[in-house]
Motif scaffolding. Structure first.
Motif, short mmCIF file in Angstrom:
data_model
loop_
_atom_site.label_atom_id
_atom_site.label_comp_id
_atom_site.label_asym_id
_atom_site.label_seq_id
_atom_site.Cartn_x
_atom_site.Cartn_y
_atom_site.Cartn_z
N ALA A 35 -13.54 13.92 -66.86
CA ALA A 35 -12.86 13.31 -68.00
C ALA A 35 -13.84 12.51 -68.85
CB ALA A 35 -11.73 12.41 -67.52
N TYR A 136 -6.91 14.96 -72.90
CA TYR A 136 -6.43 14.93 -71.52
C TYR A 136 -5.40 16.03 -71.26
CZ TYR A 136 -8.75 10.73 -69.83
OH TYR A 136 -9.69 9.83 -69.39
N PHE A 145 -2.83 10.64 -64.98
CA PHE A 145 -4.08 11.32 -64.66
C PHE A 145 -4.89 10.40 -63.74
CE2 PHE A 145 -2.51 13.15 -68.49
CZ PHE A 145 -2.93 14.46 -68.51
N LEU A 147 -8.19 9.59 -61.86
CA LEU A 147 -9.60 9.92 -61.95
C LEU A 147 -10.37 9.25 -60.81
CD1 LEU A 147 -10.17 9.16 -65.77
CD2 LEU A 147 -9.19 11.23 -64.72
N VAL A 156 -11.11 14.37 -62.45
CA VAL A 156 -9.66 14.41 -62.37
C VAL A 156 -9.23 14.88 -60.98
CG1 VAL A 156 -7.54 15.38 -63.33
CG2 VAL A 156 -9.50 14.93 -64.83
#
Length: 204
Positions: A35, A136, A145, A147, A156
């Motif tokens: 990400a 995203y 999400f 991470l 992710v």
């Protein structure tokens, strides 16, 4: 005439390929993707990025808002998630992706009021240019999400809903986000990596 036919054929090929080629930005992230960081305005007037959290082990990025009843139903649970996991190195980073011209309740001023009323213990950021949520792949509010911070970037680990019952916190049977964070911190495989986010569509 032959040149005209070739030109039309070339145009058809170009047009077809334009519509059939996948657009990664539109698709958003999948589990295992790295990400990209962002810099967004917080309700306290500061600018926040993931890089600011030097000691974090990961992040729970949640796209949420003021106006959606689903987001409201999960609000206390989001606060509880931050209370439980911030000290373990996984803070909540809440982002409002909505266009306030479409939904005035989600204006920056109303974000500040909401954060103060509910005493948010996490940053509440405004995706003012609406650039972060499509990157995203967020589609709903709330949309989570998870991470993991690694030497290779923020990877992710989980995408989807907070749990399996938005209506009643006491009736939840599977705590998707908590299970995912616990497994991540323990260095174990996350059993459920994707679920369907239940909520309101993001207003663009």
């Amino acid at each position: 005439m032959k040149l005209l036919k070739l030109a039309i054929l070339a145009l058809l090929v170009f047009t077809t390929s334009s519509f059939t080629t996948p657009n990664k930005l539109d698709d958003g992230y999948s589990v295992g993707d790295k990400a990209t960081d962002f810099e967004l305005k917080n309700v306290d007037g500061t600018t926040v990025s993931l890089a600011d959290y030097k000691d974090a082990k990961g992040f729970l990025v949640i796209f949420t808002c003021n106006s959606c009843p689903y987001a409201n139903a999960y609000e206390d649970r989001i606060l509880s998630l931050n209370d439980k996991y911030e000290s373990k190195g996984v803070p909540v980073i809440a982002i409002n992706p909505n266009n306030p011209k479409i939904q005035p309740k989600d204006s920056f001023e109303n974000m500040k009021k909401r954060a103060a009323e509910k005493q948010y213990t996490f940053p509440y950021l405004f995706d003012e240019k609406q650039e972060v949520f499509p990157a995203y792949g967020a589609k709903r509010t709330p949309h989570c999400f998870l991470l993991e911070k690694t030497p290779n970037g923020n990877i992710v680990k989980y995408i989807g809903a907070i749990d399996d019952n938005y209506q009643d916190a006491d009736a939840v049977e599977v705590k998707y986000v908590e299970n995912a964070i616990d497994a991540m911190l323990a260095g174990q495989k996350i059993d459920i990596q994707n679920t369907k986010a239940i909520g309101c569509s993001i207003k663009v």
